[in-house]
Enzyme design. Structure first.
Site, PDB file in Angstrom:
ATOM      1  N   ALA A 123       0.721  -1.260   0.185  1.00 51.35           N
ATOM      2  CA  ALA A 123      -0.016   0.159   0.077  1.00 51.35           C
ATOM      3  C   ALA A 123       0.884   1.205  -0.210  1.00 51.35           C
ATOM      4  O   ALA A 123       0.383   2.468   0.407  1.00 51.35           O
ATOM      5  CB  ALA A 123      -0.939  -0.181   1.231  1.00 51.35           C
ATOM      6  N   ASN A 192       3.292  -3.025   8.059  1.00 51.35           N
ATOM      7  CA  ASN A 192       3.992  -3.572   6.823  1.00 51.35           C
ATOM      8  C   ASN A 192       4.715  -2.593   5.938  1.00 51.35           C
ATOM      9  O   ASN A 192       5.548  -2.923   5.377  1.00 51.35           O
ATOM     10  CB  ASN A 192       3.125  -4.580   6.213  1.00 51.35           C
ATOM     11  CG  ASN A 192       2.611  -6.087   6.923  1.00 51.35           C
ATOM     12  OD1 ASN A 192       3.803  -6.693   7.335  1.00 51.35           O
ATOM     13  ND2 ASN A 192       1.408  -6.219   7.220  1.00 51.35           N
ATOM     14  N   HIS A 222      -0.031   7.572   4.501  1.00 49.95           N
ATOM     15  CA  HIS A 222       1.255   7.272   4.704  1.00 49.95           C
ATOM     16  C   HIS A 222       1.889   8.486   4.058  1.00 49.95           C
ATOM     17  O   HIS A 222       1.687   8.957   3.084  1.00 49.95           O
ATOM     18  CB  HIS A 222       1.627   5.927   4.295  1.00 49.95           C
ATOM     19  CG  HIS A 222       0.977   4.952   4.508  1.00 49.95           C
ATOM     20  ND1 HIS A 222       0.797   4.233   6.011  1.00 49.95           N
ATOM     21  CD2 HIS A 222       0.146   4.148   3.910  1.00 49.95           C
ATOM     22  CE1 HIS A 222       0.066   3.336   6.000  1.00 49.95           C
ATOM     23  NE2 HIS A 222      -0.456   3.076   4.861  1.00 49.95           N
TER      24      HIS A 222
END
Length: 271
Positions: A123, A192, A222
């Site tokens: 992602a 992750n 993020h």
């Protein structure tokens, strides 16, 4: 390479990957076997994919039926598929990147038996640039911040140990600040992307990380900044959480499918 692919776990990541393989949308690759929480569940999902003839096996048996094993399991089950896959000299496409940090001996196991570990971008974006900067050896800092909807973090070990009720949050709450290595132990199913960034760049001890529970965001957000002699850059992505598992981004299974496609593609774009 030959085209047999096994999928370990038919959840938010594994099921879309299995669907792509079963439909024949990745030329040169075919679905050879799967594992599931129960055989009944696996059979039911395979029927929905029109892949009734594909065997449902225990994770430790997948490597015997495939050349590539895609791992989409809870972190606690990662070693059960990773070790036999690498010991058999197969390629492991690993989504539980936190567990690669927790078990560095897997790289030696792969080397000893001719296996390979491949980590999809997942992602995140921009790992090509991070890897290129790392080649120069002049990265000065990597700092990352993640903001997620509180419900996606409620089951993290750190949150449970601290007895935090994130459902009542009205303001953003920073849950952690420090190295990626420590974060991987406290949030094994949630960071992750940070672990992938660390592996691509300066490592889990030097990569600095913050994770926030933010009731004001609906997407997993993020942002990270890299400072190096060759280039400075800042990257941000706001990913939609998976409907099946809010801890997983909807982009993650697509990244795994793209990774598989890259294993057999005549033309591959990106490092």
């Amino acid at each position: 390479m030959s085209g047999r692919v096994a999928v370990a776990g038919l959840g938010a990541v594994g099921l879309p990957v299995a669907r792509a393989l079963a439909s024949g949308s990745i030329p040169g690759l075919r679905l050879a076997a799967v594992s599931a929480s129960t055989e009944e569940s696996g059979r039911s999902k395979l029927r929905s994919l029109g892949a009734e003839d594909v065997p449902v096996l225990g994770v430790e048996r997948l490597a015997a039926e495939a050349d590539v094993v895609v791992e989409g399991l809870p972190p606690s089950e990662f070693l059960a598929v990773a070790e036999p896959t690498l010991r058999a000299g197969r390629t492991l496409v690993a989504l539980s990147v936190t567990q690669i940090l927790r078990h560095p001996e897997l790289e030696a196991l792969a080397a000893a038996h001719g296996g390979r570990i491949v980590v999809p971008t997942g992602a995140l974006i921009g790992l090509d640039a991070v890897r290129a900067a790392a080649e120069g050896g002049h990265i000065r800092s990597v700092v990352m911040r993640t903001k997620k909807p509180p419900k996606s973090l409620q089951n993290a070990p750190f949150v449970k140990e601290q007895n935090l009720d994130l459902s009542s949050l009205e303001e953003p709450l920073r849950l952690y600040e420090g190295s990626v290595r420590a974060a991987s132990k406290l949030f094994p199913a949630n960071v992750n992307v940070a672990c992938a960034l660390a592996l691509a760049g300066v490592g889990p001890d030097e990569t600095q990380y913050e994770i926030w529970a933010d009731p004001g965001v609906e997407r997993n957000t993020h942002t990270y900044a890299v400072v190096s002699d060759e280039s400075n850059f800042e990257i941000s992505i706001a990913g939609v959480p998976s409907a099946e598992n809010p801890a997983t981004g909807a982009l993650t299974p697509l990244s795994a499918i793209a990774t598989l496609r890259g294993l057999v593609a005549t033309l591959k774009v990106g490092t």
